[in-house]
Design a protein around this motif. Sequence first.
Motif, PDB file in Angstrom:
ATOM      1  N   PHE A 130       0.685  -1.132  -0.106  1.00  0.00           N
ATOM      2  CA  PHE A 130      -0.307  -0.090   0.091  1.00  0.00           C
ATOM      3  C   PHE A 130       0.883   1.725  -0.010  1.00  0.00           C
ATOM      4  CE2 PHE A 130      -2.625  -3.164   2.057  1.00  0.00           C
ATOM      5  CZ  PHE A 130      -3.539  -2.591   2.015  1.00  0.00           C
ATOM      6  N   PRO A 131       1.334   1.377  -0.918  1.00  0.00           N
ATOM      7  CA  PRO A 131       2.455   2.575  -0.678  1.00  0.00           C
ATOM      8  C   PRO A 131       1.541   4.149  -0.929  1.00  0.00           C
ATOM      9  CG  PRO A 131       2.601   2.246  -3.620  1.00  0.00           C
ATOM     10  CD  PRO A 131       1.227   1.115  -2.815  1.00  0.00           C
ATOM     11  N   ARG A 132       1.226   4.146  -1.656  1.00  0.00           N
ATOM     12  CA  ARG A 132       0.149   5.185  -1.304  1.00  0.00           C
ATOM     13  C   ARG A 132      -0.654   5.402   0.557  1.00  0.00           C
ATOM     14  NH1 ARG A 132      -4.041   5.888  -6.427  1.00  0.00           N
ATOM     15  NH2 ARG A 132      -2.381   5.515  -7.825  1.00  0.00           N
ATOM     16  N   LEU A 133      -0.882   4.540   1.000  1.00  0.00           N
ATOM     17  CA  LEU A 133      -1.625   4.730   2.032  1.00  0.00           C
ATOM     18  C   LEU A 133      -0.157   4.724   3.422  1.00  0.00           C
ATOM     19  CD1 LEU A 133      -4.430   2.116   2.333  1.00  0.00           C
ATOM     20  CD2 LEU A 133      -4.332   4.658   2.499  1.00  0.00           C
ATOM     21  N   SER A 134       1.194   3.949   2.654  1.00  0.00           N
ATOM     22  CA  SER A 134       1.705   4.640   3.665  1.00  0.00           C
ATOM     23  C   SER A 134       2.927   5.989   3.896  1.00  0.00           C
ATOM     24  CB  SER A 134       2.460   3.400   3.229  1.00  0.00           C
ATOM     25  OG  SER A 134       3.575   3.386   2.200  1.00  0.00           O
ATOM     26  N   LYS A 135       2.166   6.309   2.569  1.00  0.00           N
ATOM     27  CA  LYS A 135       2.848   8.027   2.598  1.00  0.00           C
ATOM     28  C   LYS A 135       1.781   8.558   3.852  1.00  0.00           C
ATOM     29  CE  LYS A 135       4.218   8.324  -1.754  1.00  0.00           C
ATOM     30  NZ  LYS A 135       4.195   8.941  -3.047  1.00  0.00           N
ATOM     31  N   ASN A 136       0.588   8.506   4.321  1.00  0.00           N
ATOM     32  CA  ASN A 136      -0.113   8.539   5.294  1.00  0.00           C
ATOM     33  C   ASN A 136       0.025   8.573   7.106  1.00  0.00           C
ATOM     34  OD1 ASN A 136      -0.502  11.498   3.803  1.00  0.00           O
ATOM     35  ND2 ASN A 136      -2.243   9.980   3.603  1.00  0.00           N
ATOM     36  N   ALA A 137       0.517   7.313   6.672  1.00  0.00           N
ATOM     37  CA  ALA A 137       0.700   6.623   7.966  1.00  0.00           C
ATOM     38  C   ALA A 137       1.446   7.038   9.623  1.00  0.00           C
ATOM     39  CB  ALA A 137       1.619   5.221   8.132  1.00  0.00           C
ATOM     40  N   ALA A 138       1.104   7.211  10.301  1.00  0.00           N
ATOM     41  CA  ALA A 138       1.830   8.135  11.397  1.00  0.00           C
ATOM     42  C   ALA A 138       2.333   6.737  12.396  1.00  0.00           C
ATOM     43  CB  ALA A 138       0.509   8.755  12.834  1.00  0.00           C
ATOM     44  N   ARG A 139       2.171   5.857  12.631  1.00  0.00           N
ATOM     45  CA  ARG A 139       2.584   4.848  13.957  1.00  0.00           C
ATOM     46  C   ARG A 139       1.931   4.025  13.442  1.00  0.00           C
ATOM     47  NH1 ARG A 139       0.314   4.431  19.073  1.00  0.00           N
ATOM     48  NH2 ARG A 139      -1.652   5.492  18.916  1.00  0.00           N
ATOM     49  N   LEU A 148       0.670 -11.822  13.945  1.00  0.00           N
ATOM     50  CA  LEU A 148       1.347 -11.185  12.503  1.00  0.00           C
ATOM     51  C   LEU A 148       0.479 -10.655  12.125  1.00  0.00           C
ATOM     52  CD1 LEU A 148       2.500 -14.710  10.796  1.00  0.00           C
ATOM     53  CD2 LEU A 148       4.017 -12.992  12.109  1.00  0.00           C
ATOM     54  N   SER A 149      -0.063  -9.789  12.562  1.00  0.00           N
ATOM     55  CA  SER A 149      -0.366  -8.310  12.279  1.00  0.00           C
ATOM     56  C   SER A 149      -0.220  -7.186  12.651  1.00  0.00           C
ATOM     57  CB  SER A 149      -2.298  -8.500  12.241  1.00  0.00           C
ATOM     58  OG  SER A 149      -3.280  -8.517  13.959  1.00  0.00           O
ATOM     59  N   ILE A 150      -0.635  -5.122  11.820  1.00  0.00           N
ATOM     60  CA  ILE A 150      -0.575  -4.631  12.856  1.00  0.00           C
ATOM     61  C   ILE A 150      -1.396  -4.162  13.188  1.00  0.00           C
ATOM     62  CG2 ILE A 150       1.741  -5.114  12.444  1.00  0.00           C
ATOM     63  CD1 ILE A 150       1.899  -2.878   9.895  1.00  0.00           C
ATOM     64  N   MET A 167      -2.877  10.560   9.660  1.00  0.00           N
ATOM     65  CA  MET A 167      -2.532  11.744  10.263  1.00  0.00           C
ATOM     66  C   MET A 167      -3.894  11.804  10.342  1.00  0.00           C
ATOM     67  SD  MET A 167       0.971  12.847   8.192  1.00  0.00           S
ATOM     68  CE  MET A 167       2.089  11.709   7.614  1.00  0.00           C
ATOM     69  N   ASP A 168      -4.769  11.573   9.869  1.00  0.00           N
ATOM     70  CA  ASP A 168      -6.239  11.838   9.540  1.00  0.00           C
ATOM     71  C   ASP A 168      -6.540  11.152  10.932  1.00  0.00           C
ATOM     72  OD1 ASP A 168      -6.803   9.694   8.230  1.00  0.00           O
ATOM     73  OD2 ASP A 168      -7.660  10.197   6.615  1.00  0.00           O
ATOM     74  N   GLY A 169      -6.226  10.202  11.437  1.00  0.00           N
ATOM     75  CA  GLY A 169      -7.284   9.709  12.991  1.00  0.00           C
ATOM     76  C   GLY A 169      -7.718   8.251  12.029  1.00  0.00           C
ATOM     77  N   THR A 170      -7.825   8.055  11.176  1.00  0.00           N
ATOM     78  CA  THR A 170      -8.139   6.602  10.870  1.00  0.00           C
ATOM     79  C   THR A 170      -7.044   5.362  11.324  1.00  0.00           C
ATOM     80  OG1 THR A 170      -7.289   6.725   8.364  1.00  0.00           O
ATOM     81  CG2 THR A 170      -9.853   7.197   8.898  1.00  0.00           C
ATOM     82  N   LYS A 171      -7.821   4.108  11.099  1.00  0.00           N
ATOM     83  CA  LYS A 171      -7.158   2.902  11.823  1.00  0.00           C
ATOM     84  C   LYS A 171      -6.929   1.605  10.444  1.00  0.00           C
ATOM     85  CE  LYS A 171      -8.892   3.980  15.947  1.00  0.00           C
ATOM     86  NZ  LYS A 171      -9.102   3.669  16.919  1.00  0.00           N
ATOM     87  N   MET A 172      -6.600   0.821  10.626  1.00  0.00           N
ATOM     88  CA  MET A 172      -6.087   0.166   9.946  1.00  0.00           C
ATOM     89  C   MET A 172      -5.249  -1.707  10.041  1.00  0.00           C
ATOM     90  SD  MET A 172      -4.458  -0.513   5.888  1.00  0.00           S
ATOM     91  CE  MET A 172      -5.906  -0.744   5.103  1.00  0.00           C
ATOM     92  N   ARG A 180      -7.503  -3.522   6.415  1.00  0.00           N
ATOM     93  CA  ARG A 180      -9.094  -3.915   6.985  1.00  0.00           C
ATOM     94  C   ARG A 180      -9.535  -2.472   7.713  1.00  0.00           C
ATOM     95  NH1 ARG A 180     -11.400  -6.355  11.634  1.00  0.00           N
ATOM     96  NH2 ARG A 180      -9.337  -7.319  11.703  1.00  0.00           N
ATOM     97  N   LEU A 181      -9.891  -1.402   6.784  1.00  0.00           N
ATOM     98  CA  LEU A 181     -10.177  -0.351   8.121  1.00  0.00           C
ATOM     99  C   LEU A 181     -11.271  -0.413   8.618  1.00  0.00           C
ATOM    100  CD1 LEU A 181     -10.785   2.277   5.128  1.00  0.00           C
ATOM    101  CD2 LEU A 181      -8.853   2.164   6.176  1.00  0.00           C
ATOM    102  N   ILE A 182     -10.333   0.577   9.894  1.00  0.00           N
ATOM    103  CA  ILE A 182     -11.555   0.031  10.997  1.00  0.00           C
ATOM    104  C   ILE A 182     -12.959   1.805  11.307  1.00  0.00           C
ATOM    105  CG2 ILE A 182     -11.493  -0.020  13.693  1.00  0.00           C
ATOM    106  CD1 ILE A 182      -8.842  -1.638  13.636  1.00  0.00           C
TER     107      ILE A 182
END
Length: 60
Positions: free
Chosen positions: A18-27, A34-36, A41-46, A56-58
């Motif tokens: 997920f190269p596009r999504l990973s650019k907005n990942a904060a942590r 085997l899952s993270i 940055m916008d407050g969403t979680k996956m 899977r978006l939460i």
Amino acid sequence: MSKKVTWLEIYQDFQRRFPRLSKNAARYQPNGYLSILVYFMDGTKMVYDYMEQRGRLITA
């Protein structure tokens, strides 16, 4: 002999898939076997599952 998979390797796999999504990942943090849980940055979680290689978006 099996290879040990680290949380960082799982996150790096997420970044490759997920190269596009990973650019907005904060942590990220471990979230079970085997899952993270990736925080954006916008407050969403996956939840990214390394075994199934899918995210899977939460929603609240």
